[in-house]
Design an enzyme around this catalytic site. Structure first.
Site, PDB file in Angstrom:
ATOM      1  N   SER A 143      21.058  29.174 -27.902  1.00 31.49           N
ATOM      2  CA  SER A 143      19.881  28.577 -27.283  1.00 31.49           C
ATOM      3  C   SER A 143      18.995  28.024 -28.390  1.00 31.49           C
ATOM      4  CB  SER A 143      19.098  29.628 -26.491  1.00 31.49           C
ATOM      5  OG  SER A 143      17.802  29.168 -26.164  1.00 31.49           O
ATOM      6  N   TYR A 156      15.271  38.109 -25.225  1.00 31.42           N
ATOM      7  CA  TYR A 156      16.162  36.948 -25.151  1.00 31.42           C
ATOM      8  C   TYR A 156      16.198  36.220 -26.496  1.00 31.42           C
ATOM      9  CZ  TYR A 156      18.106  32.478 -23.561  1.00 31.42           C
ATOM     10  OH  TYR A 156      18.878  31.352 -23.418  1.00 31.42           O
TER      11      TYR A 156
END
Length: 255
Positions: A143, A156
């Site tokens: 990401s 995350y």
């Protein structure tokens, strides 16, 4: 047909980016094992997805955060196709919660899938590739938040930052075995995980305002990069993160 007769495992492939990668790999001639978590509609989605591949695909259930499941997944792929050439770590989860409110359970839930799960798949796949003696490709779907902070999503971001360093370490350790290891870091992609933002006009506008290209990306655009990294064209590429973000990373870090 850049992946003709290659054997690939794609985790979390019943929807979104994983599904797009599985479809593109199959279109490029690969035999694709579509991994799914056997809960709710995911099993049906994975089974349906595989039917579009004809004889080139199989569905394999399993939780990537469980070693037994991961080892069984790889064993099933090898039993069916005789080898494993490409492993794509796509399975991942996120949770929005202020740092001060996070519980131990929240933390471990995210890290167990996004980072420990990636470790398990990388290790199990790499062991099989080393045994085969003909190299291989490992691709992690990371990401932009392996670099860019994202308040409210601490575990995350930590998982993706850890995935970046895992990739860089493995690129060096596995180079003697001709195994390429790279990350793809998507930005804002139009997938089910972002559906709430996509359905909210104001939230969508706010998100797009940070993207120089002025739109959300498509899963197929991530899949296109994955094909390159899975093919022989990337034989001298390892240890790198490829951003697919419409310039988002540059926009938010330019100051």
């Amino acid at each position: 047909m850049r992946l003709k007769d290659k054997v690939a495992l794609v985790t979390g492939a019943s929807s979104g980016i994983g599904k797009a990668i599985a479809e593109r790999f199959a279109a490029e001639g690969a035999h694709v094992a579509v991994n799914y978590l056997p809960v709710g509609a995911q099993e049906a989605a994975a089974e349906t997805e595989v039917t579009t591949f004809g004889v080139t695909g199989i569905a394999v259930s399993g939780d990537v955060s469980r070693r037994d499941d991961v080892e069984q997944m790889v064993a099933t792929v090898v039993q069916r196709f005789g080898r494993l050439d490409i492993a794509v770590n796509n399975a991942g989860i996120e949770m929005k919660k202020p740092f001060l409110d996070l519980t131990d359970e929240d933390w471990h839930k995210i890290l167990s899938v996004n980072l420990y799960g990636a470790f398990l798949v990388c290790q199990t796949a790499a062991r099989q590739m080393v045994k085969q003696g003909q190299g291989g490709k490992i691709i992690n779907i990371s990401s932009v938040h392996e670099d860019v902070p994202f308040p409210g999503y601490a575990p995350y971001c930590v998982s993706k930052g850890g995935l970046r360093m895992l990739m860089r370490n493995l690129a060096l350790e596995l180079a003697p075995y001709q195994i390429n290891v790279n990350n793809i870091a998507p930005g804002a992609i139009a997938t089910p995980i972002n559906q709430q933002v996509l359905d909210d006009p104001q939230a969508r506008a706010n998100a797009i305002s940070e993207i120089p290209w002025g739109r959300f990306g498509k899963p197929e655009e991530v899949a296109a990069v994955a094909v390159f990294l899975a093919s022989d064209e990337s034989s001298y590429v390892t240890g790198s993160t490829y951003y697919v973000d419409g310039g988002l990373t540059q926009q938010v870090t330019k100051y």
